[in-house]
Enzyme design. Structure first.
Site, PDB file in Angstrom:
ATOM      1  N   GLU A 156      28.005  48.285  35.360  1.00  0.00           N
ATOM      2  CA  GLU A 156      28.245  49.402  36.285  1.00  0.00           C
ATOM      3  C   GLU A 156      28.770  50.665  35.598  1.00  0.00           C
ATOM      4  O   GLU A 156      28.517  51.771  36.045  1.00  0.00           O
ATOM      5  CB  GLU A 156      29.267  49.028  37.364  1.00  0.00           C
ATOM      6  CG  GLU A 156      28.790  48.085  38.414  1.00  0.00           C
ATOM      7  CD  GLU A 156      29.170  46.653  38.085  1.00  0.00           C
ATOM      8  OE1 GLU A 156      29.386  46.361  36.895  1.00  0.00           O
ATOM      9  OE2 GLU A 156      29.234  45.835  39.024  1.00  0.00           O
ATOM     10  N   PRO A 197      39.026  40.564  19.305  1.00  0.00           N
ATOM     11  CA  PRO A 197      38.524  41.126  20.573  1.00  0.00           C
ATOM     12  C   PRO A 197      38.478  42.653  20.546  1.00  0.00           C
ATOM     13  O   PRO A 197      37.560  43.264  21.096  1.00  0.00           O
ATOM     14  CB  PRO A 197      39.530  40.625  21.616  1.00  0.00           C
ATOM     15  CG  PRO A 197      40.197  39.443  20.992  1.00  0.00           C
ATOM     16  CD  PRO A 197      40.182  39.680  19.510  1.00  0.00           C
ATOM     17  N   LYS A 230      44.601  47.020   9.577  1.00  0.00           N
ATOM     18  CA  LYS A 230      43.360  46.279   9.791  1.00  0.00           C
ATOM     19  C   LYS A 230      42.601  46.831  11.013  1.00  0.00           C
ATOM     20  O   LYS A 230      41.383  47.047  10.957  1.00  0.00           O
ATOM     21  CB  LYS A 230      43.726  44.804  10.012  1.00  0.00           C
ATOM     22  CG  LYS A 230      42.557  43.859  10.037  1.00  0.00           C
ATOM     23  CD  LYS A 230      43.075  42.432  10.076  1.00  0.00           C
ATOM     24  CE  LYS A 230      41.980  41.469  10.447  1.00  0.00           C
ATOM     25  NZ  LYS A 230      42.510  40.129  10.698  1.00  0.00           N
ATOM     26  N   CYS A 387      54.132  52.485  59.604  1.00  0.00           N
ATOM     27  CA  CYS A 387      52.821  52.551  60.255  1.00  0.00           C
ATOM     28  C   CYS A 387      52.653  51.354  61.199  1.00  0.00           C
ATOM     29  O   CYS A 387      53.282  51.330  62.250  1.00  0.00           O
ATOM     30  CB  CYS A 387      51.715  52.670  59.218  1.00  0.00           C
ATOM     31  SG  CYS A 387      50.256  53.465  59.901  1.00  0.00           S
ATOM     32  N   HIS A 513      53.048  57.159  56.127  1.00  0.00           N
ATOM     33  CA  HIS A 513      53.336  56.326  54.947  1.00  0.00           C
ATOM     34  C   HIS A 513      54.209  57.107  53.961  1.00  0.00           C
ATOM     35  O   HIS A 513      53.674  57.769  53.052  1.00  0.00           O
ATOM     36  CB  HIS A 513      52.030  55.922  54.257  1.00  0.00           C
ATOM     37  CG  HIS A 513      51.251  54.902  55.009  1.00  0.00           C
ATOM     38  ND1 HIS A 513      51.476  53.556  54.867  1.00  0.00           N
ATOM     39  CD2 HIS A 513      50.254  55.031  55.918  1.00  0.00           C
ATOM     40  CE1 HIS A 513      50.639  52.889  55.652  1.00  0.00           C
ATOM     41  NE2 HIS A 513      49.894  53.761  56.306  1.00  0.00           N
ATOM     42  N   GLU A 515      55.875  56.103  51.540  1.00  0.00           N
ATOM     43  CA  GLU A 515      55.848  55.572  50.164  1.00  0.00           C
ATOM     44  C   GLU A 515      54.934  56.358  49.239  1.00  0.00           C
ATOM     45  O   GLU A 515      55.138  56.363  48.025  1.00  0.00           O
ATOM     46  CB  GLU A 515      55.448  54.086  50.183  1.00  0.00           C
ATOM     47  CG  GLU A 515      54.009  53.759  50.582  1.00  0.00           C
ATOM     48  CD  GLU A 515      53.821  53.547  52.086  1.00  0.00           C
ATOM     49  OE1 GLU A 515      54.604  54.128  52.861  1.00  0.00           O
ATOM     50  OE2 GLU A 515      52.883  52.826  52.474  1.00  0.00           O
TER      51      GLU A 515
HETATM   52  N1  GLN Z   1      46.256  49.255  62.252  1.00  0.00           N
HETATM   53  C1  GLN Z   1      47.095  50.343  62.637  1.00  0.00           C
HETATM   54  C2  GLN Z   1      46.288  51.569  63.036  1.00  0.00           C
HETATM   55  O1  GLN Z   1      45.142  51.695  62.713  1.00  0.00           O
HETATM   56  C3  GLN Z   1      48.100  50.680  61.546  1.00  0.00           C
HETATM   57  C4  GLN Z   1      47.476  51.177  60.287  1.00  0.00           C
HETATM   58  C5  GLN Z   1      48.435  51.187  59.121  1.00  0.00           C
HETATM   59  O2  GLN Z   1      49.441  50.491  59.139  1.00  0.00           O
HETATM   60  N2  GLN Z   1      48.111  51.926  58.086  1.00  0.00           N
HETATM   61  O3  GLN Z   1      46.792  52.451  63.678  1.00  0.00           O
END
Ligand code: GLN
Length: 559
Positions: A156, A197, A230, A387, A513, A515
């Site tokens: 690929e 390798p 090497k 979420c 999110h 994070e």
């Molecule tokens: N499944 C849920 C939604 O679509 C939460 C999605 C998530 O946690 N990223 O709203």
């Protein structure tokens, strides 16, 4: 056909991988970026993924790990998360593309007649498309670092490798550098590190016309000068271009480890760039903090994708960042929510200091998450729902505090009499799975006097989303009466972005999110506060001896 723009200024580094996958090409690329930034250069990064999927958005987290989301709403490979955490590069949908996207573009052009009836071929049409995608994303930065997914020798990745081979020809030798990440395994029976390798892998690259300039040698032991000599001889590279990439305890040590091996010095020499000497104090501070935590806490992550922890990559890192700023190490226990359905939460959550329910899709394990949330709410254990985690918290509260026994999300039960989580009108009409979600950065207004405001310290924030469903506004008043505070709303007030539960030390869910925006140097405020709450909860319990960052296990599962 898209003609590549002229790029006089930008230099290019291509990072390939050999021998086996999972050597950490993403972290290596991100670390090179960090080192060049520390020398005052501007950089960007890009990941080329050889698979045929058009984007990673519809790929299973079980197979592919986390889908990382950029501000502009691109669903990308998780390596972009490393790039953003290690550097200040602003990444968009142009910073990740797949073979699927390339073919999609080429076939669309063919259908439109752009090739004027010519025979459409891998070389030059596919390779030209790849080159244009690389050249058109640099925005004039000093150095663009491009990581080629997969391992040299994969069928690929051949068109990608051919395209980057051509680019040195097109742009000139002093503007293009090839770095190859390879493995030097230690063979126990021989008691030796083996270079074969790597020799094969470099030969494979040379067969297709790419002579690597630098070899990053992933290894569990230091490489002696003899072994380096090497590798240099057989790999046909300078001796000081053989860089030891020894395993480290924590990923944030990698830039320092590379620097100590002279990597950044060699890169700028080969690319003929003049820079100041690197400023690495920030990285030194982070590495020191990670290695010397004052104490430890344990976070239980109750989810569905617990067997492939790459599925929660950014989440894991954001918690580590929260630990760094609070001077504690964060230990992780990944708990399968289906196991909670069988065994109940009490036993499986027995020594966690706080619980996080992350994002996810589909109904599997939902009831386990609901009983987890009821348990931590009643036991006053700090809770962070992200979420799907927030949506499940809303269901739990509706069922157990608002008297709506059958409350649910219409994602899990379309016929529920109380869809406390439901789809917005415009999304109801979309039936295909690709690209139907609320994706990317959206503004949010934070209410004063809440946990969220305490964390952010400001009213206007922006966070990244990836979901289809939302809190159903019809039930908001009812839930507020039960003790819920909707502490973050969209600017027009129409969408719930953050919810809290009042009668609890730290119970917070967010529809976005957070994070994705956490950095080791700038931990995300919600993770910082959540870890703080876990520390508070832990006070009085016996200390965890000798714990390190990132210690982890899976609970409730026969191994
Ligand atoms: N499944 C849920 C939604 O679509 C939460 C999605 C998530 O946690 N990223 O709203």
């Amino acid at each position: 056909m898209a003609e590549p723009k002229k790029h006089i200024k930008t230099k290019f580094i291509f990072v390939t991988g050999g021998v086996v996958s999972s050597l950490g090409k993403g972290i290596a690329s991100a670390s090179i970026g960090a080192l060049l930034e520390s020398r005052g250069l501007t950089i960007t990064l890009q990941k080329l993924d050889p698979y045929i999927n058009v984007d990673p958005g519809t790929m299973s987290p079980f197979q592919h790990g986390e889908v990382f989301v950029t501000d502009d709403g691109a669903e990308t490979d998780l390596d972009l998360g490393h790039y953003e955490r290690f550097t200040s590069a602003k990444l968009t949908k142009r910073n990740n593309f797949t073979t699927g996207q390339i073919y999609d573009a080429v076939i669309t052009k063919e259908r439109r007649g752009d090739y004027l009836g010519g025979t459409v071929q891998v070389i030059p049409h596919v390779t030209d498309e790849i080159k244009a995608n690389i050249l058109n994303m640099t925005d004039g930065v000093d150095v663009a670092i491009i990581e080629i997914g997969g391992t040299v020798g994969d069928i690929e990745s051949l068109p990608f490798l051919e395209a980057i081979r051509q680019l040195r020809f097109d742009l000139g030798k002093e503007n293009v550098l090839y770095i190859h990440l390879t493995l030097i395994p230690f063979i126990n029976t021989a008691g030796e590190l083996k270079t074969k390798p790597t020799q094969h892998s470099v030969n494979k690259l040379r067969e297709i016309g790419i002579q690597p300039d630098i070899l990053l040698c992933r290894t569990s032991r230091p490489l002696s000068p003899e072994i380096k000599a090497k590798i240099a001889l057989f790999g046909n590279v300078d001796r000081d271009a053989v860089i030891t990439a020894k395993d480290v305890e924590c990923v944030y040590e990698v830039p320092l480890a590379f620097h100590n091996e002279g990597l950044d010095e060699k890169v700028i020499k080969l690319l003929n760039i003049w820079t100041r000497s690197p400023k690495l104090e920030q990285w030194e501070r982070i590495a020191k903090k990670v290695k010397n935590p004052k104490s430890g806490i344990t976070i239980g992550i109750v989810g569905k994708y617990v067997d492939l922890q790459d599925s929660y990559k950014s989440l894991h890192e954001a918690l580590v960042h929260g630990g760094i700023t609070n001077n504690v190490c964060v230990n992780f226990v990944y708990i399968d929510s289906e196991e909670i359905e069988k065994a109940g939460p009490r036993h499986l959550l027995k020594d966690v200091d706080a619980v996080l329910v992350p994002g996810g899709f589909g109904s599997r394990g939902i009831e386990g998450k609901i009983s987890t949330i009821q348990y931590v709410r009643e036991k006053k254990i700090p809770f962070f729902g992200i979420c799907l985690g927030m949506q499940v918290a809303a269901i739990e509260i509706a069922r157990n505090l608002c008297g709506l026994k059958d409350a649910n999300s219409s994602e899990f039960n379309v016929d529920t009499p109380h869809p406390v989580i439901d789809m917005m009108l415009e999304q109801k009409n979309i039936t295909s799975k690709g690209g139907t979600m609320r994706l990317g950065a959206y503004p949010c207004i934070v209410k004063k006097g809440t946990l969220a405001f305490k964390a952010y310290g400001k009213v206007e924030i922006s966070e990244r989303h990836r979901h289809r469903y939302e809190v159903n506004n019809i039930y908001r008043e009812n839930m507020e009466k039960a003790g819920v505070v909707f502490s973050g709303l969209s600017p027009d007030g129409g969408l719930v972005e953050i919810m809290e539960y009042k009668n609890h030390p730290w119970f917070l869910g967010c529809q976005f999110h957070p994070e994705f925006k956490s950095r080791p140097m700038q931990p995300h405020p919600l993770f910082e506060e959540f870890v703080k709450a876990a520390i508070q909860n832990k006070k009085g319990k016996p200390a965890l001896a000798g714990s390190k960052h990132g210690g982890q296990g899976i609970r409730g599962r026969k191994k």
